[in-house]
Write a protein that holds these residues in place. Structure first.
Motif, PDB file in Angstrom:
ATOM      1  N   VAL A  85      41.696  44.428  50.963  1.00 23.42           N
ATOM      2  CA  VAL A  85      41.913  45.779  50.437  1.00 23.42           C
ATOM      3  C   VAL A  85      41.051  46.803  51.166  1.00 23.42           C
ATOM      4  CG1 VAL A  85      41.831  47.248  48.386  1.00 23.42           C
ATOM      5  CG2 VAL A  85      42.557  44.861  48.178  1.00 23.42           C
ATOM      6  N   ARG A 140      38.218  47.361  41.042  1.00 21.49           N
ATOM      7  CA  ARG A 140      39.078  46.266  41.471  1.00 21.49           C
ATOM      8  C   ARG A 140      38.424  44.910  41.242  1.00 21.49           C
ATOM      9  NH1 ARG A 140      40.341  50.691  44.198  1.00 21.49           N
ATOM     10  NH2 ARG A 140      42.470  51.014  44.988  1.00 21.49           N
ATOM     11  N   LEU A 141      37.116  44.865  41.369  1.00 20.75           N
ATOM     12  CA  LEU A 141      36.414  43.591  41.198  1.00 20.75           C
ATOM     13  C   LEU A 141      36.216  43.225  39.734  1.00 20.75           C
ATOM     14  CD1 LEU A 141      33.716  43.711  44.026  1.00 20.75           C
ATOM     15  CD2 LEU A 141      35.846  42.397  43.968  1.00 20.75           C
ATOM     16  N   PHE A 177      44.090  38.818  39.722  1.00 23.93           N
ATOM     17  CA  PHE A 177      42.678  38.759  40.092  1.00 23.93           C
ATOM     18  C   PHE A 177      41.865  37.964  39.072  1.00 23.93           C
ATOM     19  CE2 PHE A 177      42.605  43.013  42.652  1.00 23.93           C
ATOM     20  CZ  PHE A 177      43.254  42.374  43.693  1.00 23.93           C
ATOM     21  N   VAL A 215      39.212  41.181  47.888  1.00 26.30           N
ATOM     22  CA  VAL A 215      39.185  42.635  47.724  1.00 26.30           C
ATOM     23  C   VAL A 215      38.440  43.294  48.883  1.00 26.30           C
ATOM     24  CG1 VAL A 215      38.304  44.529  46.302  1.00 26.30           C
ATOM     25  CG2 VAL A 215      39.459  42.585  45.228  1.00 26.30           C
ATOM     26  N   ARG A 263      37.785  36.497  44.465  1.00 30.57           N
ATOM     27  CA  ARG A 263      38.116  37.889  44.164  1.00 30.57           C
ATOM     28  C   ARG A 263      37.340  38.842  45.065  1.00 30.57           C
ATOM     29  NH1 ARG A 263      38.878  39.922  37.993  1.00 30.57           N
ATOM     30  NH2 ARG A 263      39.339  42.121  38.362  1.00 30.57           N
ATOM     31  N   SER A 268      46.811  47.390  44.710  1.00 31.64           N
ATOM     32  CA  SER A 268      45.725  46.517  44.270  1.00 31.64           C
ATOM     33  C   SER A 268      45.134  46.915  42.927  1.00 31.64           C
ATOM     34  CB  SER A 268      44.612  46.460  45.327  1.00 31.64           C
ATOM     35  OG  SER A 268      43.963  47.705  45.461  1.00 31.64           O
TER      36      SER A 268
END
Length: 329
Positions: free
Chosen positions: A168, A48-49, A152, A164, A160, A143
């Protein structure tokens, strides 16, 4: 925003005790089992990052390497190995995001996050077929949709990471602050700014999975039939199509805007491209398509569908480096 998956939100220290072997004093055993238990959480966070499965795997590998570089005594001194691993992974991602911006300035054409595959075709919006090893895959929720990952990319690295981790994965801002290197209040502001970016990019409520699948299937049928009127009817008048070849595959270098322009582009592709099969595939948890030629996936398409059942965005990933997870080993 819909609530992300409970698995993605779960704090590493909140896993059931049965999954964490305990020592005589009741604290977690900071050994190999710790790394195994945390691998999925770290991979979920890092993807996600970074927006890249390859980068996420590198982050997890580097995080584990740092753990093993410590002496047993140093490992024993860490009260919460899971929290330590997450902190290290978050900092590695933060540094990686800073350098990634410079790399992407030299990237050929548009950069699209790396698409996540699923093991089977989708049917009416649901994935069919066997599951994927949960220890090695990404937990799918809103996400990790392509639409979210693209937003993002518009955030600063600190925004970010703060968003996250907090929104998230439900980490408190006090812990986020230790990773980002700012005060909890500053991290709260970063997350708020990230939410504004997401809200600004939204086109309204998205239809349910079965309706999205129906729209994508009709797009596939119209494309294969080379029916320009049907294609235009399925596209929002202000739709945008983006292609990512990374200089390694033929792709349009700039976004294509407008339903008619996109429809004509895709008809040109259909006429000029070599024979291929268009497969219905789940892409980042959403109904998508994949173009296969001679048994090899050459393009993966992700879609964003608005509440009126029209396609607002198409992302076509053609860079072969980003399609390795879609190909047999």
């Amino acid at each position: 925003m819909t609530t992300p998956s409970e698995q993605a939100q779960q704090h590493p220290d909140e896993q059931p005790p049965a999954h964490r072997p305990a020592r005589a004093d009741g604290r977690p055993d900071p050994g190999l089992s710790t790394i195994v238990n945390e691998r999925r959480q770290l991979l979920n966070l890092a993807y996600r990052l970074t927006g890249s499965l390859a980068d996420a795997e590198d982050v997890v590998q580097e995080t584990c390497a740092r753990w093993y570089l410590m002496t047993p005594a140093e490992q024993e001194a860490i009260a919460s190995p899971g929290a330590w691993l997450t902190k290290v992974a978050g900092r590695i991602c933060l540094n990686l995001l800073g350098s990634a911006r410079a790399r992407r300035e030299a990237y050929v054409g548009e950069w699209i996050p790396e698409p996540l595959p699923a093991p089977a075709e989708w049917i009416a919006g649901a994935v069919a077929g066997p599951g994927v090893d949960p220890a090695d895959r990404i937990t799918l929720d809103e996400s990790v949709t392509m639409a979210f990952l693209v937003v993002f990319e518009s955030m600063t690295p600190a925004e970010r990471v703060a968003f996250v981790l907090h929104d998230v994965f439900r980490y408190p801002f006090a812990e986020v602050a230790e990773i980002v290197g700012r005060s909890p209040a500053a991290c709260r502001q970063l997350a708020t700014s990230a939410r504004r970016r997401i809200a600004g990019a939204r086109t309204g409520a998205s239809p349910d999975a079965s309706r999205r699948a129906s729209v994508v299937r009709r797009f596939k049928a119209a494309w294969q039939a080379q029916d320009i009127e049907a294609l235009i009817g399925l596209l929002d008048p202000d739709a945008t199509a983006i292609s990512d070849g990374g200089g390694r595959a033929v792709a349009h270098l700039l976004p294509i805007e407008g339903a008619e322009r996109i429809a004509r582009l895709y008809l040109t592709i259909a006429r000029l491209a070599p024979p291929r099969t268009i497969l219905e595939r789940t892409v980042n948890g959403q109904p998508g398509l994949a173009a296969e030629s001679a048994g090899r996936i050459e393009t993966v398409f992700a879609f964003e569908v608005a509440a009126d059942d029209r396609i607002t965005h198409i992302w076509a990933v053609r860079n072969p480096d980003k399609l390795r997870p879609w190909r047999p080993a």
